[in-house]
Motif scaffolding. Structure first.
Motif, PDB file in Angstrom:
ATOM      1  N   ASP A  85       0.882  -1.219   0.097  1.00 40.44           N
ATOM      2  CA  ASP A  85      -0.043  -0.013  -0.093  1.00 40.44           C
ATOM      3  C   ASP A  85       0.819   1.251   0.189  1.00 40.44           C
ATOM      4  OD1 ASP A  85       0.595   0.532   2.542  1.00 40.44           O
ATOM      5  OD2 ASP A  85      -0.984  -0.586   3.518  1.00 40.44           O
TER       6      ASP A  85
ATOM      7  N   LEU B 208       4.517  -0.258  -6.191  1.00 40.52           N
ATOM      8  CA  LEU B 208       3.611  -1.025  -5.655  1.00 40.52           C
ATOM      9  C   LEU B 208       3.281  -2.223  -6.447  1.00 40.52           C
ATOM     10  CD1 LEU B 208       1.035   2.120  -5.102  1.00 40.52           C
ATOM     11  CD2 LEU B 208       1.909   0.860  -3.142  1.00 40.52           C
TER      12      LEU B 208
ATOM     13  N   GLU C  64      -4.037  -0.148  -3.859  1.00 42.03           N
ATOM     14  CA  GLU C  64      -3.431  -0.745  -2.793  1.00 42.03           C
ATOM     15  C   GLU C  64      -4.371  -2.125  -2.701  1.00 42.03           C
ATOM     16  OE1 GLU C  64      -2.506   2.721   0.190  1.00 42.03           O
ATOM     17  OE2 GLU C  64      -4.850   2.627   0.039  1.00 42.03           O
TER      18      GLU C  64
END
Ligand code: 4NP
Length: 170
Positions: A90, A111, A122
């Protein structure tokens, strides 16, 4: 030359061990265990030495992933030099990693869901939620790890794109 991948979340007992186990399974299935090494770590220190959360282990086991051998550890500054791919679950954990990074290793940090084409998305923290959250983590992580592995293979040139041996215009 081996490529090293580090999966990172907050506690290293839910999301990043899931990503660790799934990525390792994909790598084994493709026969790439000598080429790509995976580990996981947390930015927090609360769960150091612990096995993954029982809910994480049970949900993963239902899909055939055994996470019981994994133990939580905290990410270190040295990890950022040591691992080629540092994959945050995240944005807060990405930020924590960027705060530890140097100019030499900052661009190794991405990410996970970016690799599945979802910029800034996320993997939600399932820790305080219900069982559905753990299933959602598995769905997201399975898709994104497959995409990440394709990207790593391309980088390692394990996929050979055939090229003409001489220019086509001759
Ligand atoms: P993870 O989940 O970051 O996916 O391992 C969490 C585990 C523990 C805590 C928070 C998130 N905790 O606050 O203890």
């Amino acid at each position: 030359m081996t490529t090293k991948v580090l999966m990172v979340c907050l506690g290293n007992i839910c999301r990043s061990p899931t990503a660790h186990g799934i990525m390792e399974t994909l790598i084994e299935k493709e026969g790439l265990s000598a080429d790509i090494i995976v580990d996981s770590a947390g930015t927090g220190d609360w769960h150091i030495g612990k096995a993954p959360d029982p809910r994480t282990q049970q949900a993963a086991k239902r899909r055939g992933y055994d996470l019981s051998h994994l133990r939580a550890r905290q990410v270190t500054v040295a990890d950022l030099d040591d691992y080629d791919w540092v994959i945050a679950m995240d944005r807060q954990n990405r930020q924590n990693l960027l705060n530890m990074a140097s100019d030499a290793n900052r661009d190794r940090i991405t990410l996970l869901l970016e690799h599945a084409g979802q910029i800034d998305a996320e993997v939600p923290d399932p820790y305080y939620g219900g069982e559905q959250g753990f299933e959602q983590v598995l769905d997201m992580v399975e898709t994104a790890c497959a995409a990440l592995l394709e990207r790593i293979k391309l980088q390692l040139s394990l996929i050979h794109i055939s090229e003409p041996t001489r220019p086509l215009y001759i």
